[in-house]
Write a protein that holds these residues in place. Structure first.
Motif, short mmCIF file in Angstrom:
data_model
loop_
_atom_site.label_atom_id
_atom_site.label_comp_id
_atom_site.label_asym_id
_atom_site.label_seq_id
_atom_site.Cartn_x
_atom_site.Cartn_y
_atom_site.Cartn_z
N ASN A 153 34.01 48.30 8.76
CA ASN A 153 34.65 46.98 8.84
C ASN A 153 33.92 45.93 8.00
OD1 ASN A 153 32.35 46.49 10.33
ND2 ASN A 153 33.40 46.26 12.29
N ASN A 154 32.87 46.38 7.26
CA ASN A 154 32.11 45.51 6.36
C ASN A 154 31.42 44.34 7.08
OD1 ASN A 154 32.59 46.89 3.89
ND2 ASN A 154 34.66 46.05 3.86
N LYS A 155 31.13 44.51 8.36
CA LYS A 155 30.37 43.48 9.09
C LYS A 155 28.89 43.83 9.05
CE LYS A 155 33.98 41.99 12.30
NZ LYS A 155 34.34 41.80 13.73
N SER A 156 28.05 42.80 8.91
CA SER A 156 26.61 43.01 8.82
C SER A 156 25.88 42.10 9.79
CB SER A 156 26.11 42.70 7.40
OG SER A 156 26.72 43.54 6.45
N ILE A 157 24.67 42.51 10.15
CA ILE A 157 23.79 41.65 10.95
C ILE A 157 22.35 41.93 10.53
CG2 ILE A 157 23.59 43.32 12.87
CD1 ILE A 157 23.49 40.80 14.73
N THR A 158 21.56 40.88 10.45
CA THR A 158 20.13 41.00 10.14
C THR A 158 19.34 40.71 11.41
OG1 THR A 158 20.53 40.32 7.86
CG2 THR A 158 18.27 40.17 8.66
N VAL A 159 18.52 41.66 11.82
CA VAL A 159 17.80 41.54 13.10
C VAL A 159 16.34 41.95 12.92
CG1 VAL A 159 19.76 41.87 14.66
CG2 VAL A 159 18.65 43.86 13.67
N LYS A 160 15.52 41.52 13.86
CA LYS A 160 14.10 41.88 13.86
C LYS A 160 13.86 42.99 14.88
CE LYS A 160 11.07 38.62 13.34
NZ LYS A 160 10.17 37.45 13.56
N VAL A 161 13.02 43.96 14.52
CA VAL A 161 12.65 45.02 15.46
C VAL A 161 11.76 44.41 16.54
CG1 VAL A 161 11.44 47.21 15.75
CG2 VAL A 161 12.82 46.82 13.71
N ALA A 162 12.21 44.54 17.80
CA ALA A 162 11.47 43.93 18.91
C ALA A 162 10.89 44.96 19.88
CB ALA A 162 12.38 42.97 19.68
N THR A 163 11.48 46.16 19.93
CA THR A 163 11.00 47.19 20.86
C THR A 163 11.07 48.55 20.16
OG1 THR A 163 13.23 47.51 21.78
CG2 THR A 163 11.80 45.94 22.92
N PRO A 164 10.26 49.51 20.63
CA PRO A 164 10.32 50.86 20.04
C PRO A 164 11.46 51.67 20.62
CG PRO A 164 8.61 50.75 21.71
CD PRO A 164 9.17 49.38 21.61
N SER A 165 11.89 52.70 19.88
CA SER A 165 12.92 53.61 20.37
C SER A 165 12.72 54.96 19.69
CB SER A 165 14.32 53.06 20.06
OG SER A 165 14.62 53.22 18.68
N GLY A 166 13.60 55.90 19.99
CA GLY A 166 13.50 57.22 19.38
C GLY A 166 14.39 57.40 18.17
N SER A 167 15.01 56.32 17.67
CA SER A 167 15.91 56.41 16.53
C SER A 167 15.42 55.51 15.40
CB SER A 167 17.32 55.97 16.94
OG SER A 167 17.81 56.77 18.00
#
Length: 210
Positions: free
Chosen positions: A167-181
Motif C-alpha cells: 500500500n506504499n505506506k511508510s513509518i520511521t520508528v526507533k528500536v525500543a525493545t529487543p525481539s527475536g526478529s
C-alpha cells in the motif's frame, strides 16, 4: 370437476414448494463455497502471524531477561486475538513455533554496506537509508504506547524505516525493545502501515536511517 381442480392446484403448489427448496439449497451452497474460499485466503496470513508470535514467545522463554514476562504477556494477548480471528475464518492448520535455536543473538555491528541506491520504492523526502533484512516479513509485537519498533538485529536506539509495498505506506520508528526478529512494530506503528484486517506485511522494505 372440483376434485380435479383441487388436485391440479395441489400439484402446482407442490411444484412451487419443491422449486423454492431447490433454489434455497443452491443459494446456500453458493454462499458456503464463497465463504470457504475467502477464509482460505485469510488463513495463510493469520497462520504466519500466529507462527511468528509463538516463535517470539518461545525465544523469550529460552533466553529470559528482566522484561521477558511482560513481553510474553503482551504477545500472548496478540496470539489470543489471532486465534479468535482464525476460528471465525475457519482456519484449522496446526500452527506451532519453529525451533528457536538461534534466538535473539547479541546485536551485531552494522551490516556490510551495500550500495545505498535503494530499490526505487523506498524513501520519501530524503528519508531513505540502507536497505537491511531483505526478504523479512513484518508483524506486530502487541506492545502498547507511542509508535516504536522491537529488533533482535539492531541495538536499542537504532532508527528504522518500514515501508509496506502493498500500500506504499511508510513509518520511521526507533528500536525500543529487543525481539527475536529483524523488526517488529508495536500496535500504534503497525496500524499506520497495515492493510485492513491483516496481521502481516509480506512485502516490506526495511531501511536503517541515519
Amino acid at each position: 370437476m372440483r376434485r380435479y381442480r383441487r388436485n391440479n392446484m395441489s400439484g402446482r403448489t407442490r411444484k412451487l414448494v419443491i422449486g423454492g427448496v431447490a433454489l434455497a439449497i443452491a443459494g446456500g451452497a453458493f454462499a458456503i463455497s464463497t465463504g470457504v474460499s475467502s477464509a482460505g485466503e485469510n488463513c495463510v496470513g493469520l497462520d504466519q502471524a500466529l507462527r511468528q508470535n509463538l516463535q517470539f514467545i518461545a525465544g523469550q522463554r529460552a533466553n529470559p531477561d528482566a522484561l521477558s514476562d511482560a513481553r510474553i504477556a503482551n504477545r500472548q494477548a496478540v496470539v489470543d486475538l489471532i486465534n479468535q480471528r482464525r476460528q471465525v475464518a475457519g482456519c484449522n492448520a496446526n500452527v506451532a513455533a519453529e525451533v528457536p535455536g538461534a534466538a535473539a543473538p547479541a546485536a551485531p555491528a552494522a551490516p556490510a554496506k551495500p550500495p545505498a541506491s535503494g530499490n526505487g520504492n523506498a524513501g520519501n523526502a530524503g528519508n531513505a537509508g540502507e536497505v537491511v533484512c531483505k526478504g523479512s516479513t513484518v508483524t506486530l509485537s502487541g506492545e502498547a504506547g507511542a509508535p516504536f519498533a522491537s529488533s533482535g538485529t539492531f541495538p536499542i536506539g537504532t532508527i528504522l524505516k518500514v515501508t509496506n509495498l502493498d500500500n506504499n505506506k511508510s513509518i520511521t520508528v526507533k528500536v525500543a525493545t529487543p525481539s527475536g526478529s529483524c523488526v517488529l512494530l508495536n500496535n500504534a506503528a503497525f496500524e499506520q502501515v497495515r492493510e485492513p484486517g491483516k496481521f502481516l506485511i509480506r512485502r516490506a522494505v526495511i531501511e536503517k536511517v541515519g
